[in-house]
Design a protein around this motif. Structure first.
Motif, short mmCIF file in Angstrom:
data_model
loop_
_atom_site.label_atom_id
_atom_site.label_comp_id
_atom_site.label_asym_id
_atom_site.label_seq_id
_atom_site.Cartn_x
_atom_site.Cartn_y
_atom_site.Cartn_z
N ARG A 1 -35.35 18.11 -3.96
CA ARG A 1 -35.29 16.87 -3.20
C ARG A 1 -34.14 16.92 -2.20
NH1 ARG A 1 -33.51 13.87 -6.77
NH2 ARG A 1 -35.33 12.86 -7.67
N LEU A 2 -34.37 16.37 -1.01
CA LEU A 2 -33.32 16.32 -0.01
C LEU A 2 -32.14 15.53 -0.55
CD1 LEU A 2 -35.59 15.58 3.06
CD2 LEU A 2 -34.43 17.73 2.57
N GLY A 3 -30.94 16.01 -0.26
CA GLY A 3 -29.75 15.42 -0.85
C GLY A 3 -29.50 13.97 -0.45
N TRP A 4 -30.03 13.56 0.69
CA TRP A 4 -29.76 12.20 1.17
C TRP A 4 -30.83 11.20 0.76
CZ3 TRP A 4 -30.63 16.30 4.67
CH2 TRP A 4 -31.88 16.31 5.29
N VAL A 5 -31.83 11.64 -0.01
CA VAL A 5 -32.92 10.76 -0.42
C VAL A 5 -32.67 10.22 -1.82
CG1 VAL A 5 -35.40 10.62 -0.86
CG2 VAL A 5 -34.56 11.98 1.05
N SER A 6 -32.98 8.95 -2.02
CA SER A 6 -32.92 8.26 -3.32
C SER A 6 -31.55 8.30 -3.98
CB SER A 6 -33.97 8.87 -4.28
OG SER A 6 -35.26 8.68 -3.81
N PRO A 7 -30.52 7.74 -3.33
CA PRO A 7 -29.24 7.61 -4.03
C PRO A 7 -29.31 6.61 -5.18
CG PRO A 7 -29.20 6.42 -1.94
CD PRO A 7 -30.48 7.20 -1.96
N ASP A 8 -30.26 5.69 -5.11
CA ASP A 8 -30.47 4.72 -6.18
C ASP A 8 -31.04 5.45 -7.40
OD1 ASP A 8 -31.28 2.75 -7.92
OD2 ASP A 8 -32.53 1.68 -6.48
N PRO A 9 -30.33 5.44 -8.55
CA PRO A 9 -30.80 6.20 -9.72
C PRO A 9 -32.15 5.72 -10.26
CG PRO A 9 -28.91 4.81 -10.29
CD PRO A 9 -29.03 4.80 -8.80
N VAL A 10 -32.45 4.43 -10.14
CA VAL A 10 -33.74 3.92 -10.60
C VAL A 10 -34.87 4.52 -9.75
CG1 VAL A 10 -35.18 1.86 -10.87
CG2 VAL A 10 -32.74 1.79 -11.47
N LEU A 11 -34.66 4.52 -8.44
CA LEU A 11 -35.65 5.09 -7.54
C LEU A 11 -35.78 6.59 -7.77
CD1 LEU A 11 -37.63 4.75 -5.21
CD2 LEU A 11 -35.70 4.94 -3.62
N ARG A 12 -34.66 7.25 -8.04
CA ARG A 12 -34.70 8.70 -8.27
C ARG A 12 -35.54 9.02 -9.51
NH1 ARG A 12 -29.50 9.79 -9.25
NH2 ARG A 12 -29.07 9.38 -7.04
N ARG A 13 -35.40 8.22 -10.56
CA ARG A 13 -36.20 8.44 -11.77
C ARG A 13 -37.69 8.24 -11.48
NH1 ARG A 13 -31.85 5.87 -14.39
NH2 ARG A 13 -32.91 3.85 -14.31
N GLU A 14 -38.00 7.22 -10.67
CA GLU A 14 -39.40 7.00 -10.30
C GLU A 14 -39.96 8.22 -9.57
OE1 GLU A 14 -40.87 3.11 -8.81
OE2 GLU A 14 -38.74 2.58 -8.79
N GLN A 15 -39.18 8.76 -8.65
CA GLN A 15 -39.64 9.96 -7.95
C GLN A 15 -39.85 11.12 -8.90
OE1 GLN A 15 -36.85 10.42 -4.37
NE2 GLN A 15 -38.78 11.32 -3.67
N ASP A 16 -38.90 11.31 -9.82
CA ASP A 16 -38.99 12.43 -10.76
C ASP A 16 -40.23 12.32 -11.64
OD1 ASP A 16 -36.67 13.44 -9.72
OD2 ASP A 16 -35.39 12.76 -11.36
#
Length: 583
Positions: free
Chosen positions: A404-419
């Motif tokens: 994942r690009l380093g600047w995408v999804s700094p929000d941990p909740v959103l990051r988990r959704e992406q994962d």
């Protein structure tokens, strides 16, 4: 910071015909005829349907479809051709059906509201039915990572897409989707090459004829193989009927070089086509392409796909001003005439190493890219998936997740959704039919392919005309999917099926040696000029940052990436669209 939300698009675009269907999901309460149909778009084979039914041309499209459904059910509706959306309310069986044409040329979106399903041609109006739209954060973040796990998903919460070639069934308060067109499940034809080539040209002309309007047909003529072959087929069809020749519309981009402009003029002259040629500067005038492109997001249900859209809109408008109802394009040629890298993987999989090397040489000669390395990666993935399927799948998911690009999804909740969605973005390591079929199928099911037709509909249908793509004709695609590799690459060249006859008919245009041209240098210069105009605060991304989709320093990180220009454009374009969509 560029003031996006405070100004309208510099080239105002009226909304396309805003049809809206509110359809029942339960029976019993609705009164009316036993079977009721609704339809929008164009059915190109209606005369054939009328002959089969013995019905009158005086009937409306909806009445004709009702009769077809009553006689043959959904199977009968699958015989329709064109760009259309239709709905059937079957009160006898207490079912509702919504169908999008085979290739997805006519957009259909839907939302479920209680015991009804509401359908329309664009996602944004449906999202606004409940007030201020809520954007789909995880879809926005995934788009920056070039991940599209669900072709039904849109950038608005609660709004779904009906993909092309699918039918939605509503019953007992619920909806389900089924794909009804599978062109790639056909076996490769064993007929002679000569008969397959003859059939291709007949089907190509039929595809053109289905959209041709005497005296009112234009062609987007780039000078390339795809548009050149469509222009030739259209000119031949017009001549056979003693109709006026189609009108060529050409945009001359500076970076295309001398060959492209000579090819545009050469084929138009050889076919005696009336021609309108615009240079890029003539199409844009004093307007900034960069600003115009960003501003178009105010009208769209998805972020703008191409920075070139404003210039081509000007060219299309010039055609409409000259009375053109339909403009044909060569879109689809890359998807159906080119033999993808999947063919190389299939050859290696069958042990045909020399054929794979030859295929790679054909690609390098025609397009400049080598295909052996991607093919070997595909085979390695297949073998790893067979030897250790669970471990290999975990490895693929993890490698995609950390990429994942380093600047995408700094929000941990959103990051988990992406994962959690990563696995759905990966293509199966073992293809259902073949690697080549999997490549081609993406042209029909990939989210970006669907978005292309949907965006174009929003930006062009309002003019009273339409852009149409004969290479997405159902019968032509079915035929092309059955062609063996040696016919597609006739004469040992990529797209040889059209390259060979064009080279023979127009020898002075050098189609036999034509490489694929890209306007990369001109695009880069356009981006750089646009970035320079933004000023020191122009790279702020307040809307995306507030949503947690990108980090505060996303633009700064993107500026040092290897593909900086593309990444910066993606961020600015997505910021513009999101700001318009949420205000």
């Amino acid at each position: 910071m560029i003031a996006l939300a405070s100004r309208p698009a510099a080239s105002p675009v009226a909304a396309p015909d805003s049809w809206c269907w509110v359809l029942p999901l339960r029976g019993g309460a609705q009164l009316g005829r036993p079977v009721e149909a609704r339809v929008v778009g164009t059915i190109t084979n209606r005369p054939d349907v009328e002959r089969r039914l013995g019905s009158s041309p005086a009937l409306s499209d909806a009445q004709t479809i009702e009769r077809l459904y009553e006689r043959s059910g959904l199977v009968g509706l699958e015989s329709l051709r064109g760009a259309f959306a239709l709905a059937i309310v079957d009160r006898v069986r207490e079912r509702t059906f919504v169908m999008r044409d085979h290739a997805g040329l006519e957009p259909v979106f839907y939302v479920v509201e209680g015991d009804t399903v509401v359908c329309g041609p664009a996602a944004r109006p449906l999202a606004r039915r409940r007030g201020t739209p809520r954007v789909n954060r995880v879809a926005l973040a995934d788009s920056l990572c070039e991940r599209y796990p669900d072709p039904e998903e849109t950038f608005f919460e609660g709004v779904r897409r009906l993909p092309g070639g699918h039918v939605l069934t509503g019953q007992r308060g619920a909806v389900s989707l089924r794909r009804y067109w599978h062109p790639l499940q056909q076996a490769v034809s064993s007929a002679s090459a000569a008969s397959l080539i003859d059939e291709f040209h007949a089907l190509q002309q039929q595809a053109v004829a289905r959209w041709y309007r005497p005296g009112r047909t234009g062609i987007f003529l780039s000078g390339g193989l795809d548009s050149g072959s469509i222009a030739t087929a259209a000119a031949d069809y017009a001549a056979s009927r003693h109709d006026a020749a189609p009108h060529a519309l050409s945009l001359a981009l500076p970076d295309y070089g001398k060959f492209e402009r000579l090819a545009q003029a050469g084929i138009a002259d050889a076919l005696s086509l009336p021609t309108t040629v615009m240079t890029f500067d003539e199409a844009m005038g004093a307007r900034s392409l960069f600003d115009e492109a960003l501003a178009l997001n105010a009208q769209l249900s998805t972020p703008l796909m191409s920075v070139w859209t404003p210039a081509y809109n000007t060219l299309a408008a010039a055609g409409a001003a000259q009375g053109l109802d339909v403009v044909l394009t060569g879109i689809g040629g890359d998807e159906w005439l080119s033999a993808s890298e999947g063919h190389c993987a299939d050859l290696l999989r069958r042990g045909r190493v020399r054929a794979a090397i030859r295929f790679n040489q054909i690609w390098q000669k025609s397009g400049g890219w080598q295909r052996l390395t991607p093919a070997l990666r595909s085979l390695a993935s297949l073998w790893a998936g067979r030897l250790a399927p669970e471990a290999w799948e975990r490895s693929r998911v993890e490698r995609t997740r950390v990429a994942r690009l380093g600047w995408v999804s700094p929000d941990p909740v959103l990051r988990r959704e992406q994962d959690e969605r990563v696995g759905r973005t990966l293509r199966p390591s073992t293809p259902v039919i073949s690697f080549a079929a999997a490549d081609a199928d993406r042209s029909l099911t990939d989210t970006r392919s669907l978005q292309f037709f949907e965006e174009r509909h929003e930006l062009t249908e309002w003019r009273g005309g339409a852009l149409r793509d004969p290479y997405y004709d159902v019968d032509l695609v079915d035929h092309l999917c059955r062609l063996p590799l040696e016919v597609l690459n006739l004469g040992g060249r990529l797209k040889g099926l059209v390259r060979t006859p064009l080279a023979a008919r127009f020898p002075s245009l050098k189609y036999g040696r034509q490489p694929k041209h890209l306007a990369d240098r001109f695009a880069l210069a356009t981006f750089e000029r646009g970035f320079a105009q933004l000023g020191p605060d122009g790279f702020n991304l307040p809307t995306l940052t507030a949503l947690g989709v990108v980090a505060n320093d996303a633009a700064a990180q993107a500026r040092v990436a290897p593909d900086a220009a593309d990444r910066l454009w993606e961020l600015l374009n997505l910021e513009a669209w999101t700001r318009y969509a949420t205000t």
